[in-house]
Design an enzyme around this catalytic site. Structure first.
Site, mmCIF file in Angstrom:
data_model
loop_
_atom_site.group_PDB
_atom_site.id
_atom_site.type_symbol
_atom_site.label_atom_id
_atom_site.label_comp_id
_atom_site.label_asym_id
_atom_site.label_seq_id
_atom_site.Cartn_x
_atom_site.Cartn_y
_atom_site.Cartn_z
ATOM 1 N N LYS A 64 -7.251 32.490 0.227
ATOM 2 C CA LYS A 64 -7.056 32.692 -1.210
ATOM 3 C C LYS A 64 -8.347 32.430 -1.993
ATOM 4 C CE LYS A 64 -2.129 32.644 -1.323
ATOM 5 N NZ LYS A 64 -1.834 32.377 0.116
HETATM 6 C C1 PLP Z 1 -1.050 33.193 0.893
HETATM 7 C C2 PLP Z 1 -1.227 33.167 2.374
HETATM 8 C C3 PLP Z 1 -0.745 34.191 3.216
HETATM 9 C C4 PLP Z 1 0.048 35.365 2.692
HETATM 10 O O1 PLP Z 1 -0.739 36.255 1.940
HETATM 11 P P1 PLP Z 1 -0.052 37.345 0.958
HETATM 12 O O2 PLP Z 1 -1.169 37.907 0.201
HETATM 13 O O3 PLP Z 1 0.913 36.565 0.091
HETATM 14 O O4 PLP Z 1 0.657 38.325 1.816
HETATM 15 C C5 PLP Z 1 -1.000 34.103 4.574
HETATM 16 N N1 PLP Z 1 -1.663 33.051 5.098
HETATM 17 C C6 PLP Z 1 -2.129 32.038 4.332
HETATM 18 C C7 PLP Z 1 -2.836 30.907 4.977
HETATM 19 C C8 PLP Z 1 -1.936 32.057 2.943
HETATM 20 O O5 PLP Z 1 -2.401 31.041 2.184
#
Ligand code: PLP
Length: 476
Positions: A120
């Site tokens: 993120k």
């Molecule tokens: C947020 C997240 C996801 C999922 O990603 P999306 O964009 O919501 O599909 C997968 N793995 C981790 C570690 C995350 O923080």
């Protein structure tokens, strides 16, 4: 570049107009009016570019209301080796998203080397710099109110810390996050970051955010904003590393690559879909879920059936524990030929707590044209995969990446490299690593002793008025 809502509103805002907002006024999600195309010449020219320069080329196609020199300075400040320094030993932090080859044709794209060790950061760090730039330009301020169960909140706080014009109020459920995640958020000393632990569950936190945002007068007076996963700028930022990963996994522009993406809210893989629509030679987009398999079910059956909160499993890949996928409407908009009337009809059912079924519609056949395949994974699969990758390749992966590796292996095609997106580092989910490997995960050196730092958090009842009062107190 102008933006349309998936539900068809008629005004066509530009990038900076939608940067600070969330949903379109009609409840839809924003997408570019048409996808910018990348020519073969451009692809050839971009192959050797450093990450920040590549980012600039791609962002310029989406952002036409920020002057190029300003955008360049934002990209250069965002994608630095210093910010993404937490890479595996032997990898080059200058790559920002280094590619780890497990065996020929099977790779991990490291997206979790930023300040909070989850992918993120890749989008949120850009958002922080874009917010500061636009707010400075306009002489405005914003109070970001969010709810988190872990990764989003910390990524937002690390992106917004110390930024002019921005305050963050982040709600988290008291005692429900891991000690590492709590320490990441609560140990930030920055004055513009406010952690609020709510006596309740994640859903209570989300309900409070909704209640505050629905109070239009309060929202306007206190300039309440959000950074949730439907934010268009976050999706745009994620498009960049599909290009970067594709360049790293290929040697010439005629090669195709498949990407496997551990998915929750469909934000990450939606960026892959957009990269493919722009002309990047992506063979398959492999969508991986955990036990919360709403999206896997859709791509296997054509039925989209959001779950009730009580039907959502609590798993060892918690950032994928979703009941419905908030970005999915973007993909469906493209699937139905960008007809907002069809999207409105489908989401009338979803918003009323129902589901929809594309079987028997012309859209079912088109599903193949978009390159998606899918699969799901269980806790036992995660443990086995973490163990296997550790034993065979001397590489430790986190639980979310393990879900993706498991599903990726089911979709390998000979001659097509498979790139698995690595979305977090194992240290964030140490309990499961210990269960799988009988040892503690690796910890980047900057994070040694993190849990011993002083923490700042205020505990409050699950009551929107109490949270509002604390915002008022800080904003005067
Ligand atoms: C947020 C997240 C996801 C999922 O990603 P999306 O964009 O919501 O599909 C997968 N793995 C981790 C570690 C995350 O923080």
């Amino acid at each position: 570049m102008r933006y349309v809502s998936t539900r068809g509103n008629s005004d066509l805002p530009e990038f900076c107009d939608i940067l600070l907002g969330g949903l379109a006024p009609d409840g839809g999600l924003y997408l570019p009016e048409s996808y910018p195309q990348v020519s073969a010449t451009e692809l050839a020219e971009w192959r050797e570019l450093p990450y920040a320069a590549l980012a600039l080329r791609i962002l310029q196609k989406f952002i036409t209301d920020i002057p190029a020199c300003d955008l360049k300075s934002i990209a250069d400040r965002t994608y630095t080796a210093r910010t993404y320094r937490h890479c595996r030993p032997g990898r080059d932090a200058d790559d920002i998203t280094p590619l780890t080859t497990l065996e020929p044709g099977f790779h991990l794209l490291e997206l979790s080397n930023g300040p909070t060790l989850a992918f993120k950061d890749m989008a949120m760090q850009l958002l922080g710099n874009l917010f500061e730039y636009v707010l400075d330009k306009r002489g405005e301020e914003i109070n970001i109110l969010g709810a988190t169960s872990g990764d989003t909140g910390s990524a937002a706080e690390y992106a917004m810390r110390g930024k002019h014009g921005v305050r963050v109020f982040m709600l988290s459920p008291e005692g429900k996050m891991s000690a590492f995640q709590r320490a990441q958020m609560y140990s930030l000393p920055d004055e513009n970051i406010h952690n609020i632990a709510i006596r309740g569950m994640f859903d209570d936190c989300q309900d409070i955010v909704k209640a505050v945002s629905n109070d239009a007068a309060f929202k306007a007076q206190y300039k309440i904003g959000a950074v949730n996963s439907i934010n268009w700028a976050r999706v745009a930022a994620q498009v960049i590393y599909y290009f970067k990963g594709w360049f790293e996994a290929t040697t010439n522009n005629d090669e195709q690559v498949s990407f496997c993406v551990p998915s929750g809210n469909f934000g990450n893989i939606c960026a892959g879909h957009i990269a493919r629509m722009m002309g990047l030679p992506i063979h398959c987009l492999v969508l991986a879920t955990n036990e919360n398999d709403v999206l896997d079910e859709f791509f296997r059956t054509g039925v989209y059936r959001p779950r009730r909160t009580a039907e959502t499993y609590v798993t060892s890949s918690p950032s994928m524990d979703i009941s419905k996928a908030s970005n999915f409407e973007r993909f469906i908009f493209d699937l139905v030929g960008r007809d907002p009337a069809v999207v409105r009809e489908l989401w009338a059912k979803v918003d009323a707590g129902g589901s929809f079924d594309l079987n028997g519609t012309p859209f079912m056949a088109r599903l193949q044209d978009f390159g998606f395949v899918s699969g799901s994974s269980t806790h036992a699969d995660r443990l086995a995969t973490i163990r296997d990758i550790w034993q065979c390749y001397d590489t430790m992966i986190d639980t979310h990446t393990a879900d993706a590796v498991k599903v990726a292996r089911e979709h390998i095609e000979s001659g097509v490299p498979m790139v698995v997106l690595e979305t977090a580092q194992p240290v964030k989910f140490s309990e499961t690593i210990v269960e799988a490997l009988g040892r503690q995960p690796l910890r980047p050196s900057d994070f040694v002793g993190l849990e011993d730092l002083p923490q700042r958090v205020e505990v409050m009842d699950a009551d929107a008025d109490v949270v509002k009062a604390s915002i008022v107190k800080i904003c005067v």
